[in-house]
Design an enzyme around this catalytic site. Structure first.
Site, PDB file in Angstrom:
ATOM      1  N   LEU A   1      22.149  54.944  62.632  1.00  0.00           N
ATOM      2  CA  LEU A   1      20.741  55.000  63.020  1.00  0.00           C
ATOM      3  C   LEU A   1      19.986  55.595  61.842  1.00  0.00           C
ATOM      4  O   LEU A   1      20.417  56.598  61.276  1.00  0.00           O
ATOM      5  CB  LEU A   1      20.556  55.890  64.255  1.00  0.00           C
ATOM      6  CG  LEU A   1      21.184  55.372  65.545  1.00  0.00           C
ATOM      7  CD1 LEU A   1      20.948  56.360  66.668  1.00  0.00           C
ATOM      8  CD2 LEU A   1      20.647  53.998  65.916  1.00  0.00           C
TER       9      LEU A   1
ATOM     10  N   ASN B   1      25.544  62.379  71.004  1.00  0.00           N
ATOM     11  CA  ASN B   1      26.747  61.671  70.572  1.00  0.00           C
ATOM     12  C   ASN B   1      27.973  62.378  71.152  1.00  0.00           C
ATOM     13  O   ASN B   1      27.958  63.598  71.324  1.00  0.00           O
ATOM     14  CB  ASN B   1      26.825  61.676  69.040  1.00  0.00           C
ATOM     15  CG  ASN B   1      28.040  60.940  68.520  1.00  0.00           C
ATOM     16  OD1 ASN B   1      28.353  59.827  68.972  1.00  0.00           O
ATOM     17  ND2 ASN B   1      28.759  61.545  67.582  1.00  0.00           N
TER      18      ASN B   1
ATOM     19  N   HIS C   1      31.918  63.105  70.331  1.00  0.00           N
ATOM     20  CA  HIS C   1      32.881  63.038  69.233  1.00  0.00           C
ATOM     21  C   HIS C   1      34.226  63.583  69.725  1.00  0.00           C
ATOM     22  O   HIS C   1      34.273  64.632  70.369  1.00  0.00           O
ATOM     23  CB  HIS C   1      32.381  63.864  68.035  1.00  0.00           C
ATOM     24  CG  HIS C   1      33.316  63.792  66.869  1.00  0.00           C
ATOM     25  ND1 HIS C   1      33.350  62.695  66.031  1.00  0.00           N
ATOM     26  CD2 HIS C   1      34.268  64.643  66.428  1.00  0.00           C
ATOM     27  CE1 HIS C   1      34.298  62.888  65.118  1.00  0.00           C
ATOM     28  NE2 HIS C   1      34.861  64.053  65.335  1.00  0.00           N
TER      29      HIS C   1
HETATM   30  C1  GRF Z   1      35.438  57.846  71.996  1.00  0.00           C
HETATM   31  O1  GRF Z   1      36.631  58.451  71.637  1.00  0.00           O
HETATM   32  C2  GRF Z   1      34.271  58.597  71.406  1.00  0.00           C
HETATM   33  O2  GRF Z   1      34.497  59.947  71.276  1.00  0.00           O
HETATM   34  C3  GRF Z   1      34.160  57.979  70.049  1.00  0.00           C
HETATM   35  O3  GRF Z   1      34.460  56.621  70.254  1.00  0.00           O
HETATM   36  C4  GRF Z   1      35.287  56.463  71.401  1.00  0.00           C
HETATM   37  C5  GRF Z   1      34.602  55.499  72.312  1.00  0.00           C
HETATM   38  O4  GRF Z   1      35.385  55.134  73.400  1.00  0.00           O
HETATM   39  N1  GRF Z   1      32.884  58.270  69.465  1.00  0.00           N
HETATM   40  P1  GRF Z   1      34.779  54.229  74.545  1.00  0.00           P
HETATM   41  O5  GRF Z   1      34.210  52.967  73.896  1.00  0.00           O
HETATM   42  O6  GRF Z   1      33.725  55.008  75.258  1.00  0.00           O
HETATM   43  O7  GRF Z   1      35.940  53.889  75.432  1.00  0.00           O
END
Ligand code: GRF
EC number: 2.1.2.2
Length: 209
Positions: free
Chosen positions: A95, A109, A111
């Site tokens: 973004l 977000n 993480h």
């Molecule tokens: C998750 O582990 C999240 O922390 C990371 O990407 C993954 C996404 O998983 N940023 P999903 O598409 O929600 O199953």
């Protein structure tokens, strides 16, 4: 507070999106997902959205060639739908600064580590869990944070830890961390929707206000 309008940005399977959908449908979060935007045309997350009657839009390299065009289109959609909160749930694109500034403290977000460990450039997906195992730390976890102009540097909203076990594989760890992502992301969105998050500098306070 009236129901907030949420946009969820995705690139993959969308299990975090599903957690949000489920927690809206069961009344835990007082909000509405107005739109799901995916940077990948074939993301399973788009199918999840469709199943629940949520509009899903692909904005990626095949229909908008430059990052600038993609960001402009995203911004246009966000404004048109009067979005209050943007949730990055496995969103693998960038973004731009203008969008981040416009939605300051209104972009979250998730993480898959305890920030500031194992985060920043290059730490995404399985690489995070591999790095955790290689380093030999005993604890990892997940973090929900507000997005600022950096990579995984914005104010932390919620964190939860999980133990790293001696024989954990990347897959074992990813699974256990994902389960807690599905707890803390809906919780953070709920708190936001209820006006219970107050950001002062780097600190996010949670309270009644
Ligand atoms: C998750 O582990 C999240 O922390 C990371 O990407 C993954 C996404 O998983 N940023 P999903 O598409 O929600 O199953």
């Amino acid at each position: 507070m009236s129901k907030i309008n949420i946009a969820v940005l995705v690139s993959g399977g969308g299990t975090n999106l599903q957690a949000l959908i489920d927690h809206i449908e069961n009344g835990y979060i007082d909000g509405k997902i107005e739109v799901v935007i995916s940077s990948k045309e074939d993301a399973y997350a788009l199918k999840r959205a469709k199943k629940h009657g949520i509009e899903g839009i692909y904005i990626g390299k095949n229909n908008y060639y430059s990052l600038k065009e993609r960001n402009l289109k995203i911004l246009e959609i966000l404004e048109e739908k009067q979005i209050d909160l943007i949730v990055l749930a496995g969103y693998m694109s960038i973004l731009d600064e203008k969008l981040v500034k416009r939605y300051k403290n209104r972009i979250m977000n998730i993480h898959p580590s305890l920030i500031p460990s194992f985060c920043g450039k290059g730490f995404y997906g399985k690489k995070v869990h591999q790095a955790v195992i290689d380093y030999g730390v005993k604890l990892t976890g997940a973090t929900v944070h507000f997005v600022d102009e950096g990579t995984d540097t914005g104010p932390v909203i919620l964190q939860k830890s999980v133990d790293v076990k001696d024989d954990d594989t990347v897959e074992d760890l990813a699974k256990r961390v994902l389960a807690i992502e599905h707890e803390i992301l809906p919780m953070a969105v709920k708190l936001f929707a209820e006006g219970k998050l107050k950001v002062t500098g780097r600190k996010v306070r949670i309270g009644g206000f």
